[in-house]
Structure formats: structure tokens, C-alpha cells
Design a protein around this motif. Structure first.
Motif, PDB file in Angstrom:
ATOM      1  N   PRO A  93      25.378  41.053-138.990  1.00 50.84           N
ATOM      2  CA  PRO A  93      25.244  42.315-138.251  1.00 50.84           C
ATOM      3  C   PRO A  93      24.349  43.324-138.973  1.00 50.84           C
ATOM      4  O   PRO A  93      23.552  44.018-138.332  1.00 50.84           O
ATOM      5  CB  PRO A  93      26.687  42.818-138.150  1.00 50.84           C
ATOM      6  N   THR A  94      24.476  43.383-140.291  1.00 49.01           N
ATOM      7  CA  THR A  94      23.620  44.298-141.059  1.00 49.01           C
ATOM      8  C   THR A  94      22.154  43.940-140.873  1.00 49.01           C
ATOM      9  O   THR A  94      21.293  44.818-140.680  1.00 49.01           O
ATOM     10  CB  THR A  94      23.990  44.260-142.552  1.00 49.01           C
ATOM     11  N   MET A  95      21.850  42.655-140.904  1.00 48.71           N
ATOM     12  CA  MET A  95      20.474  42.203-140.702  1.00 48.71           C
ATOM     13  C   MET A  95      19.952  42.644-139.333  1.00 48.71           C
ATOM     14  O   MET A  95      18.864  43.236-139.234  1.00 48.71           O
ATOM     15  CB  MET A  95      20.407  40.682-140.817  1.00 48.71           C
ATOM     16  N   PHE A  96      20.718  42.366-138.282  1.00 47.17           N
ATOM     17  CA  PHE A  96      20.272  42.740-136.940  1.00 47.17           C
ATOM     18  C   PHE A  96      20.098  44.251-136.815  1.00 47.17           C
ATOM     19  O   PHE A  96      19.121  44.733-136.234  1.00 47.17           O
ATOM     20  CB  PHE A  96      21.280  42.246-135.889  1.00 47.17           C
ATOM     21  N   GLN A  97      21.032  45.009-137.377  1.00 44.82           N
ATOM     22  CA  GLN A  97      20.980  46.463-137.259  1.00 44.82           C
ATOM     23  C   GLN A  97      19.819  47.071-138.040  1.00 44.82           C
ATOM     24  O   GLN A  97      19.214  48.048-137.603  1.00 44.82           O
ATOM     25  CB  GLN A  97      22.323  47.059-137.693  1.00 44.82           C
ATOM     26  N   GLU A  98      19.495  46.487-139.179  1.00 44.74           N
ATOM     27  CA  GLU A  98      18.337  46.962-139.947  1.00 44.74           C
ATOM     28  C   GLU A  98      17.045  46.765-139.156  1.00 44.74           C
ATOM     29  O   GLU A  98      16.142  47.606-139.197  1.00 44.74           O
ATOM     30  CB  GLU A  98      18.250  46.224-141.285  1.00 44.74           C
ATOM     31  N   ILE A  99      16.987  45.666-138.421  1.00 50.83           N
ATOM     32  CA  ILE A  99      15.782  45.372-137.634  1.00 50.83           C
ATOM     33  C   ILE A  99      15.674  46.303-136.432  1.00 50.83           C
ATOM     34  O   ILE A  99      14.631  46.923-136.204  1.00 50.83           O
ATOM     35  CB  ILE A  99      15.780  43.900-137.175  1.00 50.83           C
ATOM     36  N   VAL A 100      16.760  46.433-135.673  1.00 49.05           N
ATOM     37  CA  VAL A 100      16.672  47.229-134.441  1.00 49.05           C
ATOM     38  C   VAL A 100      16.548  48.721-134.725  1.00 49.05           C
ATOM     39  O   VAL A 100      16.040  49.475-133.888  1.00 49.05           O
ATOM     40  CB  VAL A 100      17.871  46.953-133.505  1.00 49.05           C
ATOM     41  N   SER A 101      16.996  49.135-135.900  1.00 55.59           N
ATOM     42  CA  SER A 101      16.852  50.554-136.267  1.00 55.59           C
ATOM     43  C   SER A 101      15.479  50.860-136.843  1.00 55.59           C
ATOM     44  O   SER A 101      15.123  52.020-137.055  1.00 55.59           O
ATOM     45  CB  SER A 101      17.923  50.937-137.293  1.00 55.59           C
ATOM     46  N   GLY A 102      14.703  49.798-137.119  1.00 61.27           N
ATOM     47  CA  GLY A 102      13.370  49.987-137.666  1.00 61.27           C
ATOM     48  C   GLY A 102      13.327  50.140-139.171  1.00 61.27           C
ATOM     49  O   GLY A 102      12.264  50.379-139.748  1.00 61.27           O
ATOM     50  N   LYS A 103      14.472  49.960-139.842  1.00 59.70           N
ATOM     51  CA  LYS A 103      14.502  50.102-141.298  1.00 59.70           C
ATOM     52  C   LYS A 103      13.757  48.960-141.995  1.00 59.70           C
ATOM     53  O   LYS A 103      13.144  49.159-143.044  1.00 59.70           O
ATOM     54  CB  LYS A 103      15.952  50.151-141.788  1.00 59.70           C
ATOM     55  N   LYS A 104      13.845  47.763-141.419  1.00 54.55           N
ATOM     56  CA  LYS A 104      13.177  46.596-142.004  1.00 54.55           C
ATOM     57  C   LYS A 104      12.605  45.733-140.887  1.00 54.55           C
ATOM     58  O   LYS A 104      13.121  45.750-139.756  1.00 54.55           O
ATOM     59  CB  LYS A 104      14.156  45.760-142.839  1.00 54.55           C
ATOM     60  N   ASP A 105      11.550  44.979-141.208  1.00 56.32           N
ATOM     61  CA  ASP A 105      11.049  44.031-140.228  1.00 56.32           C
ATOM     62  C   ASP A 105      11.876  42.749-140.314  1.00 56.32           C
ATOM     63  O   ASP A 105      12.741  42.601-141.185  1.00 56.32           O
ATOM     64  CB  ASP A 105       9.554  43.769-140.417  1.00 56.32           C
ATOM     65  N   VAL A 106      11.598  41.825-139.399  1.00 54.11           N
ATOM     66  CA  VAL A 106      12.385  40.595-139.318  1.00 54.11           C
ATOM     67  C   VAL A 106      12.326  39.800-140.622  1.00 54.11           C
ATOM     68  O   VAL A 106      13.349  39.315-141.119  1.00 54.11           O
ATOM     69  CB  VAL A 106      11.908  39.726-138.137  1.00 54.11           C
ATOM     70  N   ALA A 107      11.142  39.695-141.195  1.00 51.63           N
ATOM     71  CA  ALA A 107      10.981  38.906-142.418  1.00 51.63           C
ATOM     72  C   ALA A 107      11.797  39.486-143.575  1.00 51.63           C
ATOM     73  O   ALA A 107      12.516  38.758-144.277  1.00 51.63           O
ATOM     74  CB  ALA A 107       9.499  38.824-142.804  1.00 51.63           C
TER      75      ALA A 107
END
Length: 441
Positions: free
Chosen positions: A409-423
Motif C-alpha cells: 500500500p505504501t508503494m501504491f500511495q507514493e506513486i499516486v501521490s506523486g512522491k515517487k515514480d513507479v521505478a
């Protein structure tokens, strides 16, 4: 366990499944030879058997089925008494861990979440019943993923009790109004979600959640990705592989103003997503067979249908997570033979059919599922999803740590919030997973 124990509601299904006669119950399990290799060193043929099962919302129908099994078992085993205790799901971890550490107060048989198997085996709590399971005449019809959920390093530590999978719920009225066809691929699913949102800005095209791990994983699996690779207790994360990243990107692309705004949807879990759909706030949602009752009780009753979640290519089905519960015998039992026989009868085809009728639990036997699907049409897309092939979590005691620390969940949330890219986000998640795998050896 958090995601594997299904939130099944106790309301009876509209059409009942014909219950099988209890008279033949004791014949369904092949009685193993008396054994004395449990850790207690005893295999008593009389006395009290203690069983812990999970307390459901509205537990009476489950209790009725279990009581029938117990009555038949006690009649067939003179001098044996069975005591059932229903324990809260929320406090299961503490209760079961304590039982492992205190054999004198421990039950003989427990119900447990299927993602907990490896952890409980590592704790030394569950009995290896490989020989008895192989001798059980019904075990050969257990579906492969359910069998995997009771297997650690080739040894069997329980019997599958029920399974739960997810499929695609969609609004038939909205699809008709907008002239939309049911999506045949994941790409079409995204296009359809955008079309619904564009035409009806007050709706999510498809309700998704940043904390909805097992709603997201079919996108990863359909694209050829995996949670991890390895076996036998040695795993390495694969969530940052090229294929997995493609699936993660496909799922996280659904978070935005053109479908499900991140500000509202990033924190949503599976129950939140299904609740939104049931309340008439979404055109589609990925929901479980166990979500049926909640959707039926919502505003969309009579205005929805369910199909298997499509895969990458037309005609394919995206692999679903095979959730559910198992039954196991504790290593400390002093009634090995009786405990295994009781476990088998509680997990038998007959009992699973009756539990489907009473609670909506999907059977773990392929042939039994086919029977109930004919009698309950809503089950058909979920049975088709199971037949297409499902996925499970790594059989490692590290999984409970990965799950409880919210790595995915942390991974998905970081991506959708724009904090990190998928990679970057998937690389960080992979490192956390590998740390957890490494911590258990």
C-alpha cells in the motif's frame, strides 16, 4: 490474514443450496492409522477436543452447520467430546500465538487465515499432516491454489476451509445508458472508466484504492509480474521487475481526476471501494464473491452484473488472489487421530456445501464449487475466475511482516501521490520485502 479472511456477511443467500444428508458424514474422511508422533507424545482416543473457529458477523448459521458436524462426530466416536469456541478475528494473532506457547490451554483444531500458514509453521504451532491428507479420499479434488495455501516446503499443515476471489462488478444501467460494452481487456477497462467519469463527473469510473493490495495485484500478475520468486523459505522480491512495474503503472494510472482522484482514493481499501460502488458512486469496482451481500443491500441492487476481471489479452482472465481460511491441528494435541478426523469432517465437501448455503463461503473443491455455481448464478464469474488460475502470497513467515507493515500500500500511495515514480517506489518496496525475507532466513 488481514486480506485473506473474507468479510462474509451472514445473510442467507436468496436461493438455498440443497444440504447433503449428514448420515454419510463420517464416511467422507479416510481414518488414518493411530499415530503417536505429535509433540505431546500422546494419541488419546477419548476425551475432550477443543476447537477454535472464527466469529463471523451474524454467526448463528455457521454455528448451526458446525453443531451438526460435531453431533455426527461425537456419535461416531464414543467417549469423545468436542467443545467449540468462536474467537474474534481481530485478536486471533495474540490468542493463537499464546496457544502455541501454552500447550495445556491450547485447542486441538483451529481455523486460521491462509496467508498465516508459513508463519504458524515457523512458530512450530501446526502439525504436519501430510500422510493423513494424502490418505483422505476427498483431498484429490482440492484446487491447486487452496492446496498450496496449506503447504510449506512440500509438507501439508492443514485442510483448506473456504476460498474467496475477486471479479469485476459493473453498473448495467450506466453501461446501457452510455452505450458501453463490458471491457474485454485491462486496457479497455481503463478506457471505459474514463468514459464513465467523463460522462458522469459525480461518479468514479472504477472505484480503486491505494490500500487495496489484492485489487491491485491482478494488474501486476496479468502483466507477467510476481510478488517474489523462489521457494522453500528462500524468496527474493520481484515487485520491481519490468513486468511488475508495467502492472503497477496500469493500476496507478486509474488514480486521477479522469477516474478516481488520488486525494479521495489513495487511502481507500477494498471495503471502501466496494462501499462506494454499493452506494451508487462508481461505475465499476473489483469486488469479491464475499462482497455480494453488501452490494445487494446497497443502492445498486438490481442494476449491476459481475464478470471475471479481464486480462491483458481479450478472452483472458486476470489472475486473482486466492484468499480464504484453512483448518489445522496444533502440534501440541494429545488427540492426533481424532483431531485430524474432525478437521477433515469440518473441511469436507458436505460441510463446505452447507457452509456455502449458510454463509456464502466458496468451497475449496472444484467439483463442489461447480455444483453450487449451478444453484447460485451469482457465483459463476467467481468460479470461472478460480478455474482460470489464481495466485497466492509467498509461502514465507516473512509475509505477515510485509503485510502488516503495509509495504505494498505504501508503494501504491507514493506513486499516486506523486512522491515517487513507479521505478523508485517499486525498488523501495522490493528492498523492504527482501529485508523481511532475509530476516527469517
Amino acid at each position: 490474514m488481514k486480506h485473506s479472511v473474507r468479510s462474509v456477511r451472514s445473510a442467507r443467500l436468496v436461493a438455498s443450496v440443497a444440504a447433503l444428508a449428514l448420515a454419510g458424514l463420517t464416511a467422507t474422511a479416510c481414518a488414518p492409522e493411530t499415530s503417536d508422533n505429535s509433540s505431546s507424545g500422546k494419541d488419546e482416543q477419548t476425551g475432550t477436543l477443543r476447537v477454535w473457529l472464527f466469529q463471523e458477523v451474524g454467526n448463528a448459521p455457521k454455528e448451526k452447520v458446525v453443531t451438526s458436524v460435531v453431533d455426527a462426530f461425537e456419535k461416531a466416536h464414543k467417549g469423545a467430546e468436542v467443545k467449540i469456541e468462536y474467537i474474534p478475528v481481530e485478536t486471533r494473532a495474540q490468542r493463537i500465538k499464546a496457544a502455541f506457547n501454552d500447550p495445556k490451554s491450547a485447542p486441538d483444531v483451529i481455523e486460521y487465515g491462509n496467508t498465516d500458514t508459513a508463519g504458524y509453521v515457523a512458530d512450530g504451532g501446526l502439525l504436519d499432516i501430510s500422510k493423513e491428507f494424502a490418505a483422505w479420499d476427498e483431498s484429490s479434488d482440492t484446487d491447486p491454489t487452496a492446496r498450496q495455501s496449506v503447504t510449506v516446503e512440500g509438507k501439508v499443515y492443514g485442510a483448506p476451509f473456504f476460498v474467496g476471489v475477486r471479479a469485476l462488478y459493473y453498473r448495467t444501467d450506466i453501461f446501457k445508458e452510455l452505450g458501453l460494452e463490458v471491457p474485454k481487456t485491462l486496457a479497455e477497462l481503463t478506457e471505459t472508466a474514463h468514459a464513465i467519469r467523463a460522462a458522469k463527473p459525480d461518479l468514479y469510473g472504477i472505484a480503486v484504492g491505494g490500500a487495496y493490495t489484492y485489487g491491485a495485484m491482478p494488474f501486476v500478475w496479468a502483466n507477467g509480474g510476481e510478488l517474489a520468486t523462489g521457494r522453500g523459505g528462500s524468496y527474493a522480491s520481484a515487485i520491481d521487475s519490468t513486468a511488475a512495474q508495467k502492472g503497477i503503472k496500469a493500476y496507478t494510472s486509474l488514480f486521477g481526476d479522469d477516474n478516481c482522484p488520488a486525494a479521495k482514493c489513495a487511502g481507500m481499501g477494498g471495503n471502501d471501494s466496494v462501499t462506494a460502488f454499493a452506494a451508487g458512486k462508481a461505475g465499476m469496482v473489483i469486488g469479491g464473491d464475499f462482497s455480494h451481500t453488501a452490494v445487494e443491500a446497497g443502492k445498486v441492487k438490481g442494476k449491476y452484473a459481475v464478470v471475471p476481471l479481464p486480462g491483458v489479452t481479450a478472452g483472458s482472465v486476470a489472475p486473482a488472489f486466492a484468499g480464504g481460511n484453512n483448518l489445522g491441528v496444533l502440534n501440541s494435541t494429545s488427540h492426533r487421530t481424532l483431531a485430524v478426523q474432525l478437521m477433515e469432517q469440518l473441511a469436507s465437501k458436505q460441510t463446505q456445501t452447507e457452509l456455502f448455503d449458510a454463509m456464502g463461503f466458496l468451497p475449496t473443491f472444484a467439483d463442489t464449487r461447480a455444483v453450487v455455481a449451478k444453484k447460485e448464478p451469482f457465483v459463476a464469474p467467481f468460479v470461472k475466475t478460480l478455474a482460470a488460475g489464481t495466485k497466492f502470497v509467498p509461502a514465507s513467515p516473512a509475509w505477515s511482516q510485509i503485510d502488516s507493515s503495509l509495504v505494498l500500500p505504501t508503494m501504491f500511495q507514493e506513486i499516486v501521490s506523486g512522491k515517487k515514480d513507479v521505478a523508485a517506489a517499486s525498488a523501495d518496496a522490493a528492498k523492504k520485502m527482501d529485508d523481511a525475507f532475509g530476516s527469517v532466513g
